[in-house]
Design an enzyme around this catalytic site. Structure first.
Site, PDB file in Angstrom:
ATOM      1  N   LEU A 126       4.419   0.301   2.838  1.00  0.00           N
ATOM      2  CA  LEU A 126       3.723  -0.271   1.850  1.00  0.00           C
ATOM      3  C   LEU A 126       3.493   0.577   0.299  1.00  0.00           C
ATOM      4  CD1 LEU A 126       0.842  -0.912   2.964  1.00  0.00           C
ATOM      5  CD2 LEU A 126      -0.088   1.016   3.647  1.00  0.00           C
ATOM      6  N   ASP A 127       2.927  -0.705  -0.591  1.00  0.00           N
ATOM      7  CA  ASP A 127       2.334  -0.110  -1.205  1.00  0.00           C
ATOM      8  C   ASP A 127       1.961   1.277  -1.574  1.00  0.00           C
ATOM      9  OD1 ASP A 127       1.262  -0.752  -4.281  1.00  0.00           O
ATOM     10  OD2 ASP A 127       3.381  -2.101  -4.272  1.00  0.00           O
TER      11      ASP A 127
END
Length: 322
Positions: A54-55
């Site tokens: 997840l960025d």
């Protein structure tokens, strides 16, 4: 004489076997791996892994797997995802998000009907070109490493599926569009934001992103790192779910005691069940999760199995959880 104080060595963390899944609400600005390592230290866990990156500029649901649960992390990685996304119309930025410099600004003259039509255009199976600012690898190197060096490499378009795009809000004064997106794994929401902006003729970038679901798992049931740090060890352990929570949408097969024992050794078992590509398998007690399998021609064929020690450890965890 050197009067510089000598700092005391950091105490060594005594690791312990921990088994289960933690639903973490990852904060902004933290990479998935950094979040994983912080949680791993808090649990003093021997083994841990996350279920897909997840960025750092995104917040929200990040399922973390400990011990035996790491065997089934691929199921969560392959699962559909859902996001709450904020698009800033009228601005195109390097990298497609708030971190990059503005490269172009255009007037925003759109109607709700045009926004609805643009979202509908990207619903269903679509082709996406992976962005340069992504973790996708080429020749063993992440694309974002090339991007940071100012190098653009050739990428192949990828087929993904957008199940639904719901418009949550449109602020014409601020030029911000709020969307809820349900999609297949591997979908790039920043690319979707840019593509919607181009269809609308004004450009756009992703101004905010929050993952709300991964398969059947919901961020509403997730815990923050700050809250995790406030709890004692027993409180943290009580938050762990069984590994089968990541397979909750798979059909279940229950085996009697003697068959369950043979299944755990890797033996195929005869079952009165139609062919299925993926099932979760339990012993006679519905809470005794044994592993994953598939059914072909009346045979239950093991895929990923827990060890007897792991089965027992998970049962003990369930009994201790209030």
């Amino acid at each position: 004489m050197n009067d510089t104080p000598v700092s005391a060595p950091r105490p060594r963390i005594v690791r312990r076997p921990v088994h289960g899944v933690l639903l973490l609400d990852k904060p902004l600005g933290l990479s998935s791996n950094d979040a994983l390592q912080k949680a791993k230290r808090l649990f003093r866990a021997e083994k841990a892994g996350h279920t897909g990156t997840l960025d750092p500029l995104a917040s929200g649901l990040l399922p973390l797997c400990f011990g035996a649960a790491t065997k089934f992390s691929q199921a969560s990685l392959e699962a559909d995802k859902a996001y709450a996304a904020t698009l800033r119309l009228g601005q195109t930025r390097v990298g497609g998000d708030m971190e990059g410099e503005i490269v172009r600004e255009r007037p925003v003259e759109v109607t709700m009907a045009a926004i609805e039509a643009a979202c509908a255009r990207f619903t269903g199976p679509i082709s996406q070109l992976p962005p340069m600012h992504s973790a996708l690898k080429k020749d063993g190197k992440a694309l974002y490493e090339y991007a940071r060096a100012g190098i653009e490499v050739e990428r192949e378009p990828r087929q993904v599926r957008i199940h639904a795009i719901d418009i949550l809000g449109w602020d014409a004064a601020a030029c911000t569009l709020q969307l809820a997106v349900r999609c297949s794994k591997g979908t790039y929401i920043r690319t979707l934001a840019e593509d919607i902006g181009e269809v609308l003729g004004c450009g756009a970038h992703l101004a905010g992103l929050r993952r709300t679901h991964s398969g059947g798992l919901d961020v509403a049931h997730a815990v923050t790192l700050d809250r995790l740090a406030e709890l004692d060890e027993a409180g943290r352990d009580a938050l762990l779910r069984g590994p089968d929570c990541m397979l909750a949408d798979w059909p279940a097969v229950c085996l009697p005691m003697d068959e369950a024992g043979r299944f755990l050794t890797g033996m195929r078992r005869k079952v009165q069940t139609p062919d299925m590509p993926a099932v979760r398998v339990y012993g006679p007690n519905p809470s005794t999760f044994l592993g994953s399998a598939h059914v072909t021609a009346g045979e239950l064929i093991p895929d990923r199995l827990l060890s007897p020690i792991e089965v027992q450890a998970l049962l003990v965890n369930q009994k201790e959880t209030p």
